[in-house]
Design an enzyme around this catalytic site. Structure first.
Site, PDB file in Angstrom:
ATOM      1  N   HIS A  63      41.021  46.006  52.894  1.00  0.00           N
ATOM      2  CA  HIS A  63      41.098  46.404  51.483  1.00  0.00           C
ATOM      3  C   HIS A  63      42.433  47.080  51.207  1.00  0.00           C
ATOM      4  O   HIS A  63      42.960  47.805  52.045  1.00  0.00           O
ATOM      5  CB  HIS A  63      39.943  47.347  51.125  1.00  0.00           C
ATOM      6  CG  HIS A  63      38.665  46.623  50.898  1.00  0.00           C
ATOM      7  ND1 HIS A  63      38.184  46.326  49.649  1.00  0.00           N
ATOM      8  CD2 HIS A  63      37.785  46.092  51.769  1.00  0.00           C
ATOM      9  CE1 HIS A  63      37.064  45.658  49.760  1.00  0.00           C
ATOM     10  NE2 HIS A  63      36.794  45.500  51.052  1.00  0.00           N
ATOM     11  N   PRO A  64      42.966  46.859  50.013  1.00  0.00           N
ATOM     12  CA  PRO A  64      44.246  47.496  49.663  1.00  0.00           C
ATOM     13  C   PRO A  64      44.050  48.947  49.240  1.00  0.00           C
ATOM     14  O   PRO A  64      42.959  49.349  48.828  1.00  0.00           O
ATOM     15  CB  PRO A  64      44.716  46.660  48.461  1.00  0.00           C
ATOM     16  CG  PRO A  64      43.430  46.247  47.799  1.00  0.00           C
ATOM     17  CD  PRO A  64      42.470  45.990  48.944  1.00  0.00           C
TER      18      PRO A  64
END
Length: 165
Positions: A63-64
């Site tokens: 996930h960013p």
């Protein structure tokens, strides 16, 4: 039943950059026609929860950061881009961006993965408040919370693709 390749192509990104979840759900015989968000989510969550801790950690790490460098560089997945924009994270002031950057760095240093929250229905103030609360969690609490948020994000993404069921 839908073809495996089509299923993976359509749903492989529901768990951020982790098509193995969709592959395992399909291969386990958990996917039934007609496809519904509820059914596909249950199948995929089952496989996510069966994954070992290292695999689940890899999903979290895929996930960013919220309002992070990938967002600035325009390198988010389309889903992440839309989700962050919907929460106003693409319109932060310089001070707000600095606060997110500081919290992202502290959180990742403490937990070893980025802060994850299903942002739909939240605004930047809600997200910052959750960030500031959750950074005090233990590693075990936060791993469980992040995994639950990943499952919620997957559900929201499936609802955009399928009838609820």
């Amino acid at each position: 039943m839908t073809a495996r390749g089509d299923f993976i192509a359509t749903f492989g990104g529901v768990f951020e950059h982790s098509p193995f979840i969709a592959e395992r759900a399909y291969d386990a015989g958990l996917i039934f026609v007609p496809l519904t968000a509820k059914g596909v989510h249950a199948a995929m969550v089952s496989e996510f929860r069966k994954a070992d801790a290292g695999e689940r950690l890899a999903v979290l790490r895929s996930h960013p950061d919220l309002a992070g460098r990938l967002a600035i560089a325009g390198e988010l997945t389309e889903d992440s881009k839309q989700e962050q924009a919907g929460a106003g994270l693409d319109r932060l002031s310089a001070g707000e961006h600095a606060r997110f950057t500081t919290l992202n760095a502290a959180y990742t240093t403490k937990f070893g993965f980025p802060f994850i929250i299903a942002v739909k229905g939240l605004n930047k103030d809600d997200i910052l408040a959750a960030f500031e609360t959750r950074i005090s969690n233990s590693a075990e609490e936060e791993f469980a919370t992040a995994c639950a948020q990943v499952e919620r994000i997957a559900h929201l993404r499936l609802l955009a693709l399928l009838p609820e069921g």
